[in-house]
Design an enzyme around this catalytic site. Structure first.
Site, PDB file in Angstrom:
ATOM      1  N   SER A 119      48.254  56.786  53.299  1.00  0.00           N
ATOM      2  CA  SER A 119      49.589  57.390  53.358  1.00  0.00           C
ATOM      3  C   SER A 119      50.491  56.628  54.303  1.00  0.00           C
ATOM      4  O   SER A 119      51.711  56.654  54.160  1.00  0.00           O
ATOM      5  CB  SER A 119      49.517  58.817  53.908  1.00  0.00           C
ATOM      6  OG  SER A 119      48.712  59.616  53.134  1.00  0.00           O
ATOM      7  N   HIS A 140      49.003  55.687  45.749  1.00  0.00           N
ATOM      8  CA  HIS A 140      49.107  56.855  46.625  1.00  0.00           C
ATOM      9  C   HIS A 140      49.287  58.139  45.827  1.00  0.00           C
ATOM     10  O   HIS A 140      50.352  58.398  45.273  1.00  0.00           O
ATOM     11  CB  HIS A 140      50.290  56.646  47.591  1.00  0.00           C
ATOM     12  CG  HIS A 140      50.438  57.722  48.611  1.00  0.00           C
ATOM     13  ND1 HIS A 140      51.608  58.405  48.811  1.00  0.00           N
ATOM     14  CD2 HIS A 140      49.549  58.241  49.488  1.00  0.00           C
ATOM     15  CE1 HIS A 140      51.430  59.296  49.770  1.00  0.00           C
ATOM     16  NE2 HIS A 140      50.195  59.211  50.199  1.00  0.00           N
ATOM     17  N   GLU A 152      52.625  57.160  43.804  1.00  0.00           N
ATOM     18  CA  GLU A 152      53.400  56.008  44.278  1.00  0.00           C
ATOM     19  C   GLU A 152      52.499  54.772  44.238  1.00  0.00           C
ATOM     20  O   GLU A 152      51.430  54.771  44.850  1.00  0.00           O
ATOM     21  CB  GLU A 152      53.880  56.241  45.711  1.00  0.00           C
ATOM     22  CG  GLU A 152      54.869  57.389  45.844  1.00  0.00           C
ATOM     23  CD  GLU A 152      55.241  57.711  47.295  1.00  0.00           C
ATOM     24  OE1 GLU A 152      56.390  58.076  47.534  1.00  0.00           O
ATOM     25  OE2 GLU A 152      54.364  57.608  48.182  1.00  0.00           O
ATOM     26  N   ASN A 190      57.218  60.330  51.885  1.00  0.00           N
ATOM     27  CA  ASN A 190      57.014  60.655  53.297  1.00  0.00           C
ATOM     28  C   ASN A 190      58.093  60.078  54.200  1.00  0.00           C
ATOM     29  O   ASN A 190      58.241  60.494  55.337  1.00  0.00           O
ATOM     30  CB  ASN A 190      55.631  60.193  53.760  1.00  0.00           C
ATOM     31  CG  ASN A 190      54.551  61.164  53.306  1.00  0.00           C
ATOM     32  OD1 ASN A 190      54.833  62.331  53.039  1.00  0.00           O
ATOM     33  ND2 ASN A 190      53.328  60.696  53.186  1.00  0.00           N
TER      34      ASN A 190
HETATM   35  P1  NAI Z   1      39.251  63.606  54.280  1.00  0.00           P
HETATM   36  O1  NAI Z   1      38.958  63.612  55.716  1.00  0.00           O
HETATM   37  O2  NAI Z   1      39.361  64.910  53.558  1.00  0.00           O
HETATM   38  O3  NAI Z   1      38.143  62.726  53.507  1.00  0.00           O
HETATM   39  C1  NAI Z   1      37.750  61.455  53.914  1.00  0.00           C
HETATM   40  C2  NAI Z   1      36.306  61.228  53.466  1.00  0.00           C
HETATM   41  O4  NAI Z   1      35.971  59.862  53.698  1.00  0.00           O
HETATM   42  C3  NAI Z   1      35.284  62.072  54.221  1.00  0.00           C
HETATM   43  O5  NAI Z   1      34.471  62.780  53.295  1.00  0.00           O
HETATM   44  C4  NAI Z   1      34.459  61.048  55.013  1.00  0.00           C
HETATM   45  O6  NAI Z   1      33.099  61.402  55.118  1.00  0.00           O
HETATM   46  C5  NAI Z   1      34.656  59.805  54.171  1.00  0.00           C
HETATM   47  N1  NAI Z   1      34.499  58.554  54.925  1.00  0.00           N
HETATM   48  C6  NAI Z   1      34.971  58.240  56.145  1.00  0.00           C
HETATM   49  N2  NAI Z   1      34.674  56.976  56.461  1.00  0.00           N
HETATM   50  C7  NAI Z   1      33.983  56.466  55.413  1.00  0.00           C
HETATM   51  C8  NAI Z   1      33.407  55.200  55.134  1.00  0.00           C
HETATM   52  N3  NAI Z   1      33.473  54.200  56.023  1.00  0.00           N
HETATM   53  N4  NAI Z   1      32.801  55.031  53.953  1.00  0.00           N
HETATM   54  C9  NAI Z   1      32.726  56.045  53.051  1.00  0.00           C
HETATM   55  N5  NAI Z   1      33.250  57.254  53.261  1.00  0.00           N
HETATM   56  C10 NAI Z   1      33.870  57.460  54.424  1.00  0.00           C
HETATM   57  O7  NAI Z   1      40.590  62.747  54.101  1.00  0.00           O
HETATM   58  P2  NAI Z   1      41.706  62.847  52.959  1.00  0.00           P
HETATM   59  O8  NAI Z   1      42.694  63.867  53.342  1.00  0.00           O
HETATM   60  O9  NAI Z   1      41.050  62.927  51.631  1.00  0.00           O
HETATM   61  O10 NAI Z   1      42.428  61.429  53.122  1.00  0.00           O
HETATM   62  C11 NAI Z   1      41.849  60.247  52.642  1.00  0.00           C
HETATM   63  C12 NAI Z   1      42.929  59.180  52.536  1.00  0.00           C
HETATM   64  O11 NAI Z   1      43.954  59.625  51.648  1.00  0.00           O
HETATM   65  C13 NAI Z   1      43.623  58.832  53.843  1.00  0.00           C
HETATM   66  O12 NAI Z   1      43.935  57.472  53.825  1.00  0.00           O
HETATM   67  C14 NAI Z   1      44.894  59.668  53.782  1.00  0.00           C
HETATM   68  O13 NAI Z   1      45.936  59.109  54.536  1.00  0.00           O
HETATM   69  C15 NAI Z   1      45.203  59.615  52.310  1.00  0.00           C
HETATM   70  N6  NAI Z   1      46.008  60.722  51.772  1.00  0.00           N
HETATM   71  C16 NAI Z   1      45.797  62.024  52.162  1.00  0.00           C
HETATM   72  C17 NAI Z   1      46.560  63.044  51.618  1.00  0.00           C
HETATM   73  C18 NAI Z   1      46.312  64.477  51.988  1.00  0.00           C
HETATM   74  O14 NAI Z   1      47.198  65.313  51.704  1.00  0.00           O
HETATM   75  N7  NAI Z   1      45.205  64.824  52.583  1.00  0.00           N
HETATM   76  C19 NAI Z   1      47.627  62.768  50.630  1.00  0.00           C
HETATM   77  C20 NAI Z   1      47.707  61.376  50.220  1.00  0.00           C
HETATM   78  C21 NAI Z   1      46.957  60.413  50.813  1.00  0.00           C
END
Ligand code: NAI
Length: 392
Positions: A119, A140, A152, A190
């Site tokens: 993001s 995104h 995006e 954003n």
């Molecule tokens: P989250 O914390 O819910 O999930 C992340 C997952 O990645 C976790 O299950 C974790 O165990 C895993 N993980 C961490 N390091 C790892 C690695 N080295 N190898 C494999 N798995 C690994 O995070 P979320 O919210 O899903 O965000 C993920 C990405 O998406 C981030 O870059 C965030 O900025 C982006 N994003 C998030 C949004 C949201 O509303 N939550 C919206 C759009 C983008």
């Protein structure tokens, strides 16, 4: 290249949703997470989501089973090695993402497209970690990925045009509305949405109106689905504050994105919003929501101020070539459900009116935060509209 198999790295909030989207579109999907519990959790979650679709009559039982059957849950990164597109959705840390991309390059074919769902990080700096940065791109999604239609696509400086075109075509074929934007902080949504929160906070901090009245003005008079304070409480003040702060820092401390002390203190107090039972509003049992003043003259002034700041931000994004006018409007109406595209709204209100409103704010405060975008001023001078032939 025919993209048949999609790899997803990270099975959290976003990864599991994207996996469901890709499998529903007919792809074989491989999901990897470095925490087995997260993988198990995601598996159960996707199963529940698909069951719900069956209950609602949107999928047959057989379709849901076929979708679920197309998803493999891998306990090693090498599980995605046969995929033609890998979408990373892990923690938002540059060094961790770079390490994963470096490893992905050693595991996948040289033509595999490597995408990040980041993001706020620079796609270009993630690509720079790779030997073949031309196949790295930002894709995104919005949360929840299966429901939100906007995506995006942000090519890095190094991304090949063919990679960009292929991603636009592919994600579009999944029923998503795709906008292409420059690799700049916050992409479109954003970035352009920042004043919705920050100007509401400012109006409140100055004592011009209370939160409930601002929320009322934006929803009842402006047609926005949620008022800024209700929305910040919904998103979580920690999350919303972090996005504002990272945008502000990424833009070299641009005053328009400066975070608010009011919100910072809320975060420090743990008043994170709905999830904490308390944010700007009290969500505890028996709490009664505060009543807005319903002063229409005040409400219209507030709406005009916040909307003008949003329009100025949208115009500035266009000025800096972040995306086309049509894509900026589409992003705001579908990514955050604004009632109108901001640039089309500017055309309707009159660009001259918007410039005047910005100049009045600047005259009042003498802060850079209120400077009018050069594009808006130029267009007013030349009597131009963003959509000369009407809304697209
Ligand atoms: P989250 O914390 O819910 O999930 C992340 C997952 O990645 C976790 O299950 C974790 O165990 C895993 N993980 C961490 N390091 C790892 C690695 N080295 N190898 C494999 N798995 C690994 O995070 P979320 O919210 O899903 O965000 C993920 C990405 O998406 C981030 O870059 C965030 O900025 C982006 N994003 C998030 C949004 C949201 O509303 N939550 C919206 C759009 C983008």
């Amino acid at each position: 290249m025919n993209i048949l198999c999609i790899g997803i790295i990270g099975s959290g909030t976003m990864g599991r949703g994207i996996a469901q989207v890709a499998a529903t579109a007919g792809h074989e999907v491989v999901v990897y997470d470095n925490r087995l519990e997260a993988l198990e959790d995601a598996r159960n979650f996707v199963q529940r989501m698909l069951n719900r679709q069956v209950e609602k009559g949107r999928l047959t039982d057989a379709e849901a089973r076929a979708i679920f059957g197309r998803i493999r849950w891998a306990d090693a990164l090498a599980g995605v090695s046969g995929c033609q597109l890998v979408i990373e959705a892990i923690v938002e840390h540059l060094d961790v993402k770079q390490a994963v991309f470096r490893e992905l390059e050693t595991l996948t074919a040289p033509e595999t497209i490597l995408a990040t769902n980041t993001s706020s990080l620079s796609v270009t700096s993630i690509a720079a970690a790779c030997k073949h940065p031309e196949r790295v791109i930002g894709i995104h999604f919005f949360n929840p990925a299966p429901l939100m239609r906007l995506v995006e696509v942000a090519p890095a400086l190094q991304t090949a045009e063919t990679v960009r075109d292929q991603c636009v075509q592919l994600v579009g074929s999944w029923g998503k509305l795709v906008v292409v934007c420059k690799d700049t902080p916050g992409f479109i949504v954003n970035r352009v949405a920042r004043p919705f929160y920050s100007e509401a906070l400012r109006i409140c901090e100055e004592g011009i109106a209370d939160m409930a009245t601002i929320d009322w003005a934006m929803t009842e008079l402006g047609g926005f689905r949620m008022g800024p304070f209700t929305l910040m409480d919904f998103i979580g003040n920690d999350v919303n504050y972090a996005v504002t702060e990272s945008t502000w820092k990424a833009f070299f401390h641009e005053p328009r994105y400066k975070p608010s002390f009011t919100q910072k203190r809320l975060v420090e107090a743990g008043w994170l919003g709905r999830k904490a039972g308390r944010g700007y509003y009290d969500y505890g049992e028996g709490a009664t929501p505060p009543e807005p003043t319903r002063d229409e003259k005040l409400g219209r002034a507030i709406l005009h101020r916040i909307r003008t700041m949003l329009i100025n931000e949208a115009a500035d994004a266009l000025f800096w070539g972040v995306a086309t006018a049509a894509d900026i409007d589409l992003a705001m109406t579908t990514g955050v459900n604004y009632p109108r595209g901001l640039l089309a709204w500017a055309d309707e209100l009159g660009i001259q009116t918007c410039v005047k409103a910005m100049d009045e704010l600047y005259d009042e405060y003498r802060e850079d935060r209120y400077r009018c975008s050069p594009l808006l001023r130029r267009m007013a001078r030349e009597g131009r509209k963003f959509f000369p032939k009407g809304e697209s």
